[in-house]
Scaffold this active site. Structure first.
Site, short mmCIF file in Angstrom:
data_model
loop_
_atom_site.label_atom_id
_atom_site.label_comp_id
_atom_site.label_asym_id
_atom_site.label_seq_id
_atom_site.Cartn_x
_atom_site.Cartn_y
_atom_site.Cartn_z
N GLY A 293 -17.38 49.46 26.09
CA GLY A 293 -16.64 48.74 27.13
C GLY A 293 -16.24 49.68 28.25
N SER A 294 -15.93 50.92 27.90
CA SER A 294 -15.55 51.91 28.91
C SER A 294 -16.74 52.17 29.84
CB SER A 294 -15.13 53.23 28.25
OG SER A 294 -14.06 52.99 27.37
N HIS B 213 -12.62 44.27 18.69
CA HIS B 213 -12.75 43.22 19.70
C HIS B 213 -13.28 41.91 19.10
CE1 HIS B 213 -11.66 45.88 23.10
NE2 HIS B 213 -11.89 46.75 22.15
N ASP C 32 -10.80 42.47 26.15
CA ASP C 32 -9.94 41.97 25.07
C ASP C 32 -9.84 40.45 25.07
OD1 ASP C 32 -9.51 44.61 24.65
OD2 ASP C 32 -7.51 44.68 25.53
N SER D 191 -16.05 44.64 25.73
CA SER D 191 -16.21 45.69 24.72
C SER D 191 -16.60 45.05 23.39
CB SER D 191 -14.91 46.46 24.53
OG SER D 191 -14.98 47.24 23.34
N ASN E 262 -27.21 57.24 31.86
CA ASN E 262 -27.86 56.43 30.83
C ASN E 262 -26.76 55.91 29.92
OD1 ASN E 262 -29.12 55.25 28.72
ND2 ASN E 262 -30.37 56.99 28.14
#
Ligand SMILES: Cc1ncc(COP(=O)(O)O)c(C=O)c1O
Length: 439
Positions: free
Chosen positions: A84-85, A218, A192, A213, A286
Site C-alpha cells: 500500500g505504501s 487489511h 483501510d 493495501s 519497480n
C-alpha cells in the site's frame, strides 16, 4: 500420472491440510488480535497452485486480479503493487509526471493531508519534494472536514492526499467537489477502507486516484501487496510506467509490439526505431507485485463482502456494549456512510476517572490486543521534525489522539463472543474506576 492429475492430487491434499483457525474462545486466555488475515482452504490451494506453476513474477493472475479489483471498486484500471505504501508513492508521483504538462505538481507545491494517520500517506509528498500541509481531524470520526481543508488551501496548494481513517469514509463527495472547485487533484488513501460506502458509492471511487493495501491487517490480503486504482486512463498509464521501471511501453511481460510501433518511432534524443520496450519516459521504480500474491488476492476477493459484513457486525456489537460507558468518546460513522470498519476506535476523555494507558494495560492484561491510531500526531515524530511543512489551524485533536486514543479489533477473526468480551471488559473497567472516584 499426468501433470494435471498430479496437480489436482496435490491441491486436494493442500485443502485437507488446512485446519480451521476457529478454536474455542477462552476469555482472558485466548489472544484477541486487533487485526489479522483470515484464510480458508481455497486460499491455501490458490497460493500453492501458483507456486506449483512457478508463477513467481507478475503474470496472468496479476492481470486477472487487476481487472477483478477495478470492477469491485468501480474503477477503470487497477495496478497491483508490492504494498500500500508503494501504491501511495506511485499515486502521488504520477501527479508529478511531465506528461501532465502545466498540471503537473512541481517541487515546493503543497499537498493537504492530515496530521493523525499513517506515515506512508504523507511520505510520498516529501519524497517528491512537495510540502505537506497538515490539518486536524475530528474526534469520533477521526477524519478531517471540508471546512478545515477549505481553510488550508493556499496559492501553492495543488492536491489533497487523505485516508479514510480506520474504514470510516471522509466526506468524499464534498471533498471531491472542493477539489474540483479549486483545481486540485484528490488521492484517496483507501488502504483501510475497501468495501466502505459513502453516499451510495465505494470509497476509492471519488478521487483522481485511490490506493489500497493488501497487508494481512487489511480487508483482504495477499501477504504484502497493494493497488492503485483510477478512472482516468492517462493517469493509469503514468502509474503503470512509474511502477514498471519508468518504461514507455505498455506491453505485458512476454508480449511484444502491442503498439505496432515497437521499432518505428522516435522519442527523446534516441535514434529512430529504438526498441520501444527499452524507452523510458519516467524516472521510475519497480514496485510490481507477483502472481503468488495476486493468486491469493483473487481467492480472498471472493470473501470481501462476507468479511465486510463481519467487520460491521463486530463493530456494532462493541458499540452496543459500550453505550453509556463513562469516560469514553465512542467512534461514529461520518454522515451518509456505511463503513467497512478497520477497527473500533476509542478516545479516553480528558476528564475520565482513568487514563488511556491504564485502560490499555487492563485490556492487554486480558489478552485483548490494542493499537494506537497509527502515528498519532505525525508532526511530532523524529522523522518529521525539520521537514518542510505547513500547519493549518491547530492540531489539538491530533495531539489528544496521540495521548488518549487506541483501537481494538473487529476483523473477521474476532468472534461474537470476543466482541462481547471486549465491550464487557472496557465497561467493567470504566464503571469500576469511575465509581471509585465518586465514592
Ligand atoms: C492508511 C494507510 N495507508 C497506507 C498504509 C501502508 O500499507 P502497506 O503496509 O501495505 O505498505 C497503511 C498500512 O496499514 C495504512 O493504514
Amino acid at each position: 500420472m499426468s501433470d494435471s492429475d498430479a496437480k489436482a492430487r496435490i491441491l486436494d491434499l493442500v485443502r485437507a491440510f488446512h485446519v480451521s483457525e476457529d478454536k474455542e474462545f477462552v476469555p482472558g486466555q485466548t489472544e484477541i488480535w486487533p487485526s489479522g488475515a483470515v484464510f480458508d482452504e481455497h486460499d491455501r490451494a490458490a497460493l500453492v497452485e501458483a507456486a506449483l506453476e512457478m508463477r513467481v513474477a507478475a503474470g496472468v493472475s496479476s492481470r486477472n486480479f487487476e481487472r477483478a479489483f477495478a470492477k469491485v471498486l468501480g474503477a477503470r484500471k487497477a495496478h497491483l503493487t508490492n504494498s500500500g505504501s508503494s501504491a501511495n508513492l506511485l499515486a502521488l508521483s504520477a501527479l508529478t509526471s511531465p506528461q501532465l504538462e502545466e498540471y503537473r505538481l512541481k517541487p515546493g507545491d503543497e499537498v493537504i493531508t492530515v496530521a493523525a494517520g499513517f506515515p506512508t500517506t504523507v511520505n510520498p509528498i516529501l519524497q517528491n519534494g512537495l510540502v505537506p500541509v497538515f490539518v486536524d481531524v475530528e474526534l469520533g470520526t477521526y477524519n478531517t472536514t471540508p471546512d478545515r481543508i477549505a481553510d488550508a488551501i493556499g496559492p501553492r496548494t495543488r492536491a489533497l492526499m487523505l485516508a479514510h481513517t480506520l474504514g470510516n469514509p471522509f466526506a468524499a463527495e464534498e471533498v471531491a467537489a472542493l477539489a474540483e472547485e479549486h483545481d486540485l487533484f484528490l488521492i484517496e488513501d483507501n488502504c483501510d477502507a475497501v468495501g466502505s460506502i459513502h453516499r451510495g458509492r465505494n470509497t476509492g471511487s471519488f478521487g483522481h486516484l485511490a490506493t489500497v493495501s493488501f497487508y494481512p491487517a487489511h480487508h483482504i490480503t495477499m501477504g504484502e501487496g497493494g493497488c492503485v486504482v483510477t478512472g482516468e486512463l492517462h493517469l493509469a498509464r503514468i502509474v503503470e510506467s512509474l511502477r514498471d521501471w519508468g518504461r514507455d511501453c505498455w506491453c505485458e511481460p512476454g508480449e511484444d509490439n502491442r503498439c505496432f510501433k515497437r521499432f518505428n518511432q522516435q522519442m527523446g534524443e534516441l535514434p529512430h526505431g529504438y526498441d520501444h520496450k527499452y524507452i523510458f519516459s519516467h524516472v521510475g521504480y519497480n514496485l510490481k507485485g507477483t502472481d503468488l500474491q495476486a493468486a491469493l488476492g483473487l481467492s480472498q476477493l471472493r470473501r470481501l463482502d462476507e468479511f465486510g459484513r463481519i467487520r460491521r457486525r463486530n463493530w456494532r456489537r462493541i458499540a452496543e456494549g459500550l453505550d453509556g460507558v463513562p469516560g469514553l468518546i465512542l467512534p461514529e460513522p461520518t454522515p451518509d456512510s456505511d463503513p467497512s470498519w478497520f477497527g473500533f476506535c476509542i478516545t479516553v476523555r480528558p476528564d475520565a476517572a482513568y487514563t488511556c494507558r491504564e485502560l490499555v494495560d487492563y485490556l492487554e492484561s486480558r489478552k485483548i490486543g490494542t493499537r494506537r491510531l497509527f502515528a498519532g500526531n505525525l508532526t511530532r515524530h523524529p522523522a518529521y521534525l525539520g521537514q518542510p511543512r505547513r500547519i493549518s489551524g491547530t492540531l489539538e485533536n491530533s495531539d489528544l489522539i496521540t495521548e488518549r486514543t487506541f483501537w481494538v479489533g473487529v476483523y473477521p477473526g474476532v468472534t461474537d463472543g470476543m466482541a462481547e468480551y471486549i465491550a464487557e471488559s472496557i465497561r467493567t473497567f470504566a464503571v469500576q474506576r469511575t465509581g471509585r472516584r465518586h465514592r
